[in-house]
Design an enzyme around this catalytic site. Sequence first.
Site, short mmCIF file in Angstrom:
data_model
loop_
_atom_site.label_atom_id
_atom_site.label_comp_id
_atom_site.label_asym_id
_atom_site.label_seq_id
_atom_site.Cartn_x
_atom_site.Cartn_y
_atom_site.Cartn_z
CE1 TYR B 161 -3.63 2.61 0.85
CE2 TYR B 161 -1.99 3.45 2.38
CZ TYR B 161 -3.16 3.61 1.69
OH TYR B 161 -3.88 4.78 1.83
CG ASN B 162 3.30 1.88 3.41
OD1 ASN B 162 2.10 1.73 3.59
ND2 ASN B 162 4.19 1.75 4.37
#
Lengths: 279, 263
Positions: B161-162
Amino acid sequence: MAFLEGKVALVTGAAVGIGNAIARALHAEGARLSLCDVRDEVMDLAKELGALGTKANVSQPADVKRVVDATLRKLGGIDVLVNNAGVWAGSLPTDDLEKTKRDYDYLVGVNLKGSFLFGRAVIPHLIARGGGDIINVCTDHVQTCGSPFELTHDDAPACPFKDIAPRPTGGGPGMDLYDASKWGQLGLTFAWAQALAPHHIRVNALCMGATDSYMLRGFHNHNPAPEEVARWMKASDIARLMLDLMRDGRTGDYIGAAVGHPIVLPARRANPYVISGAH
Amino acid sequence: MSLKGRSAIVTGAAQGLGRAFAAALARAGANVLACDVQREVLGVAAGLKGAGKAVGLVADVSKEAGVLRIVDTARTSFGRIDTLVNNAGVWRRTPVTDSLEKALDDWDFVMDTNLRGVLLLSRACVPHIVAAGGGDIVHISTYYVLPAKGPGTNSPETDLYNASKWALNGFTQAWARVLEPKKVRVNALCMGATDTAMLRGLWDGSPPAELARTWMKPAQIAQHLIDLLEEGPSGRTGENIGAWVGHPVELGPRKPAHRSVTG
């Protein structure tokens, strides 16, 4: 003295350029090496350095597994992973969908997915050894010195690029997917650094500017003007910087190196994107 | 600049931030195409109140066919595309010690929507936004990509996600530069904890009330979006615009541009 005696290092994209220089530098420090590349020359280098060589495409999960498995089998473990394999191809926001899909698979596949897959495949083995290093070879395009993304050092007076004009940053024509893949590497670096700190595994990104390498020579049709080449940093200097980074022992940092500036490890600093103990 | 008569696409509009974006754009007088993989988006679109048209579409940005349907629907419904809000996003815990098999599944799940979906839909929209004489692409990112104002940034449990959100920086920066002559602005909203289904999902839908009370509200971020769009063609481009819990939600001064030697 050879500080990597007894250690095993895996370098991706080791055939030419920065990966080649990194392999030589690790070898000189006593590390036993596993080298991979899509290029045939990796086998020559492996032979020269007494290393394990594998032809492999880092964007392919089966290849990644094959390299890691062979390394474990032949060398008994892994202590250092250098995610160096990287590619560039021009891509623009005005490209059509067919080209864009190919560009995504190529650029994001090699630069970001390759780093992700190798990292994830190697991490359990670094943990098993009780520690180690992951170095993600990135780009100075992510050293934006305050604007527009406020990444780094360079809101501060210590910004390594503050005297350079024009600024060596990304976002230029043809760079959108390349830069996206490299920014993504930072996301992995910061998450991994935090997740792996309890395991004594350090994760850092090397964000150098123009360096005499296969990729950069490719920008110049492999026939760069001598005065251009003279300006560039040397791959061996970037490899030395990487060793200094490993010796230093820090984690979660993104180390810049800029043309025309000394190639030295910057002082440790608080990383505003990695707040320790924050979770 | 008024948004009346402008045509906007909002992805991930069935709930949370996307739903608030669609509502705010409709209230501002824009035509709105509200898209989502969830059928509830049809009800959301039917309930939008404003002077413009509102259309709902069930479509998945992680699939090329979904991307093409979104663009076709916007063109046939409104005749033009001025604004794309790349809001659709997924989140999943992806601990680094997971198996390689799960990692591969996670890669496809997170990246196909958060990165490839944004890429393909934007590529498909750019010719139409340019043809409309310019407009806006707005990415919905995260405060992870800005210097932290407190703990809890760049979670170690969500590497993909990051990475997907950091990667958007590459699009924002490059597209802003390349599309500036065509009067297309490209910015990212990078907000901290906002009361959405995604965030509530971290507590299986029931976060502690005293915690949820501190979160920003989707309507605040939606107003942030409207403020950004209303800047018009002379407004900022290539910026990551932050919003943090406990701080005023405002655009703030424009950041100075700098030149690039790349390319």
